[in-house]
Design an enzyme around this catalytic site. Structure first.
Site, PDB file in Angstrom:
ATOM      1  N   HIS A  56       0.116  -3.897  -3.921  1.00  0.00           N
ATOM      2  CA  HIS A  56      -0.844  -2.789  -3.891  1.00  0.00           C
ATOM      3  C   HIS A  56      -0.927  -2.067  -5.235  1.00  0.00           C
ATOM      4  CE1 HIS A  56      -1.100  -3.457   0.356  1.00  0.00           C
ATOM      5  NE2 HIS A  56       0.158  -3.126   0.574  1.00  0.00           N
ATOM      6  N   HIS A 217      -3.882  -5.330   4.369  1.00  0.00           N
ATOM      7  CA  HIS A 217      -3.211  -6.631   4.431  1.00  0.00           C
ATOM      8  C   HIS A 217      -4.032  -7.623   5.230  1.00  0.00           C
ATOM      9  CE1 HIS A 217      -0.348  -3.226   4.499  1.00  0.00           C
ATOM     10  NE2 HIS A 217       0.157  -3.852   3.462  1.00  0.00           N
TER      11      HIS A 217
END
Lengths: 328, 328
Positions: A56, A217
């Site tokens: 991330h 995700h």
């Protein structure tokens, strides 16, 4: 798999070293870990600890520094940090004033942070937490609640500023929770990212499809449909947010966050419509942040976050910050 | 074509409005154009004008503001701004102290800026220019010279800071040229971007190929080869730079610039090796900038730039800046 990496084995460690080397004046790597800790820790303020999976970037390390985080604890790619690593981060930055953990609402993150906090408390450390659950696309999923998305960095910004003022642990926690209460995010994805360890895409979408509400995700969203233009996509997304939270006559900060593979250009095109649409709803935009803040490697898509600002949150949002990514 | 846009017709205008709406305190759109102009123009300093094609967001508009640009003039996607638009930009921000144009070394940009500057001079405006040609991958191409790449923003940073100090036109030009002399960039690409007007990729690469030295618009590079890992790719790139310019015992700023479709994660992995390799060569890194600064829509790849810093350039590099993207 076209990735500029050196293989999946040491990827998280290489990312961490790359971040620490880029801004040695702001942060340092804790030896034997991938934890990034702020240089010049202050002993008389509440410390902020945030953790999330790797993949991330620039989160979580990009937000370590004056006015935001004291420690960032990354996990493996798309995995929560482990309790022992979180504990290590907490212990490194603990102060007499205590530690506030900022947790994104995923089962693994919540469990691991809770375990680490219990262990810290047993060692006599005052530690509290705030859970950020800004994703409106999972509002109907009562079992896990709403997921945490990019809006978490806005919570870290205002809580970090409050901590810098010397406010006590419960005061900083209150501010973080108050900010999180007025925070909503929704995402959209059109291209998957590829998981480095197996070379497989994290989800599948048709050649002309997109999915609104998809998670960071690749978790399922609320609407899979043919690609829409920027305007219609943003309208659908904002409607989901506005259905969940009433921002009428409010001032908000808008965060348009690229997921990693989306051109910055498109984020600006989206922003044009967002401003127009919010104005029509009587919502006043105080400031707009546009860029790749919380990504999913090369995933295509973006998220829109709104956070309500009252006078106090506005001052905290504007307060000085000196981190690799956010500067004021 | 999976793009979050509203069609190619008004794309450049929508990008510009999206940028202006995001930071109204810093910049405004010049009516009837896509030019972005700094709010609160200073009448007693040299003004800086930069232009380039659209598709490179956040350039050029992301660098308008205190300590950097006074006007950003975007062209159509991947096209130079027209002379009349450049002239409009120059006239809007002209001061008694004069105007410095920062030009990236492409035939169209150079021609159009020269034409605009001649017209401005005929109207009595003092205008000078600096040409940035930092791409070492085109060093052998004597006909057009080296192309301008992402390093241009470092030139704009130091020249903008010098102008802010009240230095005269030739003094600001000297600083920009001195900075550009010690600036080198090389790029690599592994995935093309798609041109919005025709939906076609801007170049073709095999499933497992990459190309070192490729330009921001897909111009040919110096080496097409199978994908290498981050370390080997960066080593090849740095060797091209170090062959062209001797940085030994120098202090440099490193800019690792994502082209738009490359995960931030990979830029950090690259940075780890860059720091290690430069240290081995006796080159001291003063600061590192990592992110998507000058992009090519969703192109996959990145560039590495080094700029030599002496004591004066270091102070200018560190000087206060307040733009949408660069803040100090």
């Amino acid at each position: 798999m076209k990735k500029f990496i050196n293989g999946p084995e040491n990827l998280e460690a290489e990312i961490t070293r790359g971040m620490a080397l880029a801004k040695p004046g702001l942060l340092r790597q804790l030896p034997g870990s991938n934890i990034l800790v702020r240089q010049k820790l202050k002993k008389d303020k509440v410390s902020l600890v945030f953790g999330c999976g790797s993949g991330h970037e620039p989160a979580p390390g990009g937000y370590v520094g004056f006015g935001m985080l004291d420690a960032a604890v990354p996990g493996k790619i798309f995995s929560s940090p482990t309790p022992d690593m979180i504990l290590k981060g907490i212990k490194e930055v603990q102060t007499e004033a205590g530690v506030l953990c900022i947790i994104v609402n995923y089962t693994g993150d919540v469990l691991n942070f809770r375990m680490a906090m219990e262990m810290a408390q047993m060692e006599g450390i005052a530690v509290e937490s705030v859970i950020v659950a800004d994703d409106v696309a999972t509002q109907k999923n009562k079992s896990v609640g709403q997921r945490g998305l990019a809006g978490v960095l806005l919570v870290a910004k205002v809580a970090g500023a409050e901590a810098e003022m010397g406010t006590d642990l419960y005061g900083v926690k209150d501010v973080a929770q108050w900010a999180a209460l007025g925070l909503r995010t929704v995402g959209v994805a059109c291209r998957p990212c590829v998981i480095p360890s197996d070379g497989e895409p994290c989800f599948e979408l048709g050649e002309t499809e997109m999915e609104i509400g998809m998670g960071l995700h690749g978790e399922p969203g609320v609407m899979r449909c043919p690609m829409m233009n920027a305007r219609d996509t943003a309208r659908q997304m904002l409607d989901l947010i506005l259905l969940d939270c009433n921002y009428e006559n409010s001032e908000v900060v808008v965060l348009i966050n690229g997921l990693g593979g989306t051109p910055i250009m498109e984020l600006y095109v989206v922003n044009e419509f967002v401003h127009q649409y919010l104005a029509e709803q009587g919502i006043v935009v105080y400031d707009t942040m546009i860029g790749n803040f919380v990504t999913s490697m090369e995933m295509g898509g973006f998220s829109i976050s709104l956070m309500r600002l009252d006078r106090h949150l506005k001052a905290l949002y504007d307060a000085k910050a000196e981190t690799p990514v956010i500067r004021r």
